[in-house]
Design an enzyme around this catalytic site. Sequence first.
Site, mmCIF file in Angstrom:
data_model
loop_
_atom_site.group_PDB
_atom_site.id
_atom_site.type_symbol
_atom_site.label_atom_id
_atom_site.label_comp_id
_atom_site.label_asym_id
_atom_site.label_seq_id
_atom_site.Cartn_x
_atom_site.Cartn_y
_atom_site.Cartn_z
ATOM 1 N N GLY A 1 25.142 44.714 39.550
ATOM 2 C CA GLY A 1 24.303 44.385 40.700
ATOM 3 C C GLY A 1 23.583 45.628 41.192
ATOM 4 O O GLY A 1 23.312 46.565 40.440
ATOM 5 N N GLY A 2 23.312 45.641 42.489
ATOM 6 C CA GLY A 2 22.593 46.770 43.086
ATOM 7 C C GLY A 2 23.307 48.088 42.882
ATOM 8 O O GLY A 2 22.687 49.159 42.931
ATOM 9 N N GLY B 1 -5.402 61.912 21.205
ATOM 10 C CA GLY B 1 -4.707 62.024 22.484
ATOM 11 C C GLY B 1 -3.246 62.386 22.306
ATOM 12 O O GLY B 1 -2.654 63.065 23.160
ATOM 13 N N ALA B 2 -2.666 61.942 21.196
ATOM 14 C CA ALA B 2 -1.249 62.234 20.978
ATOM 15 C C ALA B 2 -1.045 63.723 20.712
ATOM 16 O O ALA B 2 -0.025 64.307 21.104
ATOM 17 C CB ALA B 2 -0.707 61.407 19.821
HETATM 18 C C1 HXC Z 1 36.458 43.017 47.096
HETATM 19 C C2 HXC Z 1 37.189 43.086 44.951
HETATM 20 C C3 HXC Z 1 35.866 43.141 44.493
HETATM 21 C C4 HXC Z 1 34.834 43.137 45.449
HETATM 22 C C5 HXC Z 1 37.155 43.193 42.793
HETATM 23 N N1 HXC Z 1 37.945 43.103 43.871
HETATM 24 N N2 HXC Z 1 35.868 43.204 43.152
HETATM 25 N N3 HXC Z 1 37.468 43.029 46.236
HETATM 26 N N4 HXC Z 1 35.176 43.066 46.752
HETATM 27 N N5 HXC Z 1 33.564 43.193 45.107
HETATM 28 C C6 HXC Z 1 39.389 43.070 43.890
HETATM 29 C C7 HXC Z 1 39.944 41.748 43.368
HETATM 30 O O1 HXC Z 1 40.002 40.792 44.394
HETATM 31 C C8 HXC Z 1 41.320 42.172 42.928
HETATM 32 O O2 HXC Z 1 42.131 42.286 44.067
HETATM 33 C C9 HXC Z 1 41.109 43.571 42.404
HETATM 34 O O3 HXC Z 1 39.897 44.036 43.006
HETATM 35 C C10 HXC Z 1 40.945 43.637 40.905
HETATM 36 O O4 HXC Z 1 39.982 42.689 40.521
HETATM 37 P P1 HXC Z 1 40.223 41.623 39.353
HETATM 38 O O5 HXC Z 1 39.244 40.557 39.545
HETATM 39 O O6 HXC Z 1 41.657 41.267 39.317
HETATM 40 O O7 HXC Z 1 39.879 42.495 38.076
HETATM 41 P P2 HXC Z 1 39.222 42.036 36.730
HETATM 42 O O8 HXC Z 1 39.856 40.769 36.252
HETATM 43 O O9 HXC Z 1 39.284 43.216 35.837
HETATM 44 O O10 HXC Z 1 37.700 41.708 37.065
HETATM 45 C C11 HXC Z 1 36.824 42.731 37.465
HETATM 46 C C12 HXC Z 1 35.522 42.139 38.022
HETATM 47 C C13 HXC Z 1 35.840 41.073 39.090
HETATM 48 C C14 HXC Z 1 34.734 41.494 36.859
HETATM 49 C C15 HXC Z 1 34.688 43.288 38.573
HETATM 50 O O11 HXC Z 1 36.758 41.660 40.008
HETATM 51 C C16 HXC Z 1 34.661 40.604 39.848
HETATM 52 O O12 HXC Z 1 33.902 39.776 39.373
HETATM 53 N N6 HXC Z 1 34.510 41.129 41.083
HETATM 54 C C17 HXC Z 1 33.440 40.702 41.962
HETATM 55 C C18 HXC Z 1 32.150 41.283 41.535
HETATM 56 C C19 HXC Z 1 31.060 41.001 42.524
HETATM 57 O O13 HXC Z 1 30.592 39.839 42.618
HETATM 58 N N7 HXC Z 1 30.751 42.010 43.358
HETATM 59 C C20 HXC Z 1 29.798 41.885 44.433
HETATM 60 C C21 HXC Z 1 28.425 41.917 43.821
HETATM 61 S S1 HXC Z 1 27.181 41.971 44.999
HETATM 62 P P3 HXC Z 1 43.707 41.946 44.058
HETATM 63 O O14 HXC Z 1 44.088 42.026 45.495
HETATM 64 O O15 HXC Z 1 43.851 40.630 43.448
HETATM 65 O O16 HXC Z 1 44.294 43.024 43.236
HETATM 66 C C22 HXC Z 1 26.842 43.565 45.054
HETATM 67 C C23 HXC Z 1 25.644 43.843 45.866
HETATM 68 C C24 HXC Z 1 25.464 45.314 45.948
HETATM 69 O O17 HXC Z 1 27.479 44.387 44.493
HETATM 70 C C25 HXC Z 1 24.072 45.568 46.389
HETATM 71 C C26 HXC Z 1 23.853 47.027 46.534
HETATM 72 C C27 HXC Z 1 22.405 47.306 46.758
#
Ligand code: HXC
Length: 517
Positions: free
Chosen positions: A172-173, A407-408
Amino acid sequence: MGSVSEKIKQLQEKQKKLLAMGGPEKIEAQHKAGKLTARERLNLLFDNGFYDELYGFVEHECTKFGLAEKEFPADGVVTAIGAISGRPVCVASQDFTVMGGSVGWKHAWKISEIAQQAYKNGIPLITINDSGGARIQEGVDSLRGYGTIFYNNTLLSGLVPQIAIISGPCAGGAAYSPALMDFIIMVKGSGKMFITGPDVIKEVTGREIDVEELGGAIAHATKSGNIHFVAENDEEAIEICKKLLSYIPNNNTEDPPYEPKEELELVEDEFLNTLLPDDPTIPYDMRILLERVFDKDSILEVQKDFAQNIIIAFARLNGRSVGVVANQPNYLAGCLDIDSSDKAARFIRFCNAFNIPIITFTDTPGFMPGIEQEYGGIIRHGAKMLFAYSAATVPKITVITRKAYGGAYLAMCAKSLGADRVAAWPTAEIAVMGAEGAVSVLYKKEIQKAADPTQKRKELIEEYRNEFATPYQAAKKGMVDAVIEPKFTRNYISIALESCTTKRELRPQKKHGLIPL
Ligand code: HXC
C-alpha cells in the site's frame, strides 16, 4: 524511593521486555518464515552488533479496540544509531513480531525522529521494512504518521544517502517511503511491495496474479525497476547495504570514502585492443571492458536486471569511488529507450548529489525507434539524461568505444553537455546518424537513377562510413580530446580523474531545475 541498585534493576527489567519484543512464540514464527527479527538485523548491520537505541520506551497512545491496556515493546520499530565500518548511521528497523510491525502514530514518530537525527547530523538513513502497513486500530493517526515519514524522506533527499531494505511486507502507501529513498534492497521470498494486492486487482480489473509475481523481488528487479538490488536473505541484504555505503559519503558536503594509494596503478591492457569485433554490427559485452578498466573486484552493479541495455554501477579507480554509466551493446544493441533513460538519469543525479565522479562509456546506435516508445514519452524520458548530465557538476569523463549517433551520442555525456574529458577509441563512429540512414536521405534520387541501385547504395554507405563514421571529424572540432588505443583506457581515465578531483563549477543559485518528470 528505592535504592540505586533497585532503580538499576528496574531499568534492567524494562530493557529485558524491550529486547524480548513480541516474545518467543512470535520470534519463532518469524524465524520459521525465514526472517530475522528487527534486533537480529541490527546486530548484523552495526559494527560489533552494538548500537544506541533511541525512543525505546515510547508508547502508543491508542485507546480504541481495547489497546489502552496493551503494551507494544518499542511500538514495533527499533530506532537506533550505530557504526558501520566506523561511520555513524541512523536506522529504523520494523519488527513484525510486535503487532505485525504495523505503523501507528508513535511508530511513525520514531521513524521520523531518527530521520531527523540523520538530517541534523548529516549521516545516512537506513530503514528495514517488515510491516503489515497502517495500524488499522489507529485509523487516520496512522496516515498522519506516514505523511511525516514521507516528508522527512523528502527533506533528507540529496543531503544524506537513504537506503531501504525490504525484508517483509511493505504494501500500500507504505511502499512510498522506500520509493522516496535512494536505493532499495529487497529480499527474495519475504520482501513484498505493491500498491494494491492481488485480491483488489482481481476485483477491479478481473486479472489474476499471485503475490510473488506481482510484488516479489524478481518482479521489481526485472519489470517495474522499483528496486536496485535483490538479496537471497536478510543476511545478504545487510551485506549489500554495507557494500553500497562504502562507495558513498555520509552527506552531500563530503567526498566519498577514499584511501589514497602511493601512485596510480597504470597498465597497458593489450586484451582491450582485441575486444571489439571487426564487424561493427556484432555485439560485445561491455561488462568485460568495465571489469578490466576499474580496480579489481570493485564493481557494484545497480539495477542489474532492469533495462539491461544500459549498465549503471559503482566502481573504484585507484581507490577513488566513481559512478559508471555504460551502454550495453549485448542487449538491444545498447540503444537508449524509456527505461534505460530513467535508470541512468536517476543514477547520474545520485552521483552528482553525493560528489561521485561519473565515468561514461558510449556505444549506442541511438534512441529506440517505435510507436510504443514515442507514445510512452521517449522524448520526455530521454530528456532526463540530457538534463541529468548537463546539470551534473561532478567530474564527468566519457570514453566512446564505438557507435555514438545523434541525440543518443549527446545523451551519453558528450563534450557539449559539459564532459570534462572525452576520449574516443579509433573504432568510434561519431556522427549525426548511421551510414545506412544518412545515405537513404542524402542520395535517394541518385540511388534510384543508378544502373544497379543496390550496388550504388552499398558504395555510398561505404564512402559515408569511411568519411564520417570515425572519431576524427569530432576530434578535428575538439569534440573529443583524444583518440586513444583501447589498451590505454584505464590510464587515460585515471589521469583525467585525478586532474578533475579539484574541479569547481559554480552555477547561479536557484530553487531547483525542472527535470522533465
Ligand atoms: C494492525 C496488524 C496489521 C495492521 C498485521 N497485524 N497487520 N495489526 N494493523 N495493519 C497484526 C495481526 O493482527 C497479527 O496480530 C500480527 O500482526 C501478525 O499478523 P498475521 O496476519 O498473523 O501475519 P501473516 O499471516 O504473516 O500475514 C501478514 C500480512 C497480514 C499479510 C501483512 O497481517 C495482513 O494482511 N495485514 C493487514 C495488511 C493491511 O491491510 N494493512 C493496511 C493497509 S492500508 P496477532 O495479535 O494475531 O498476533 C495502508 C495504508 C497506508 O497501509 C497508507 C500510507 C500512505
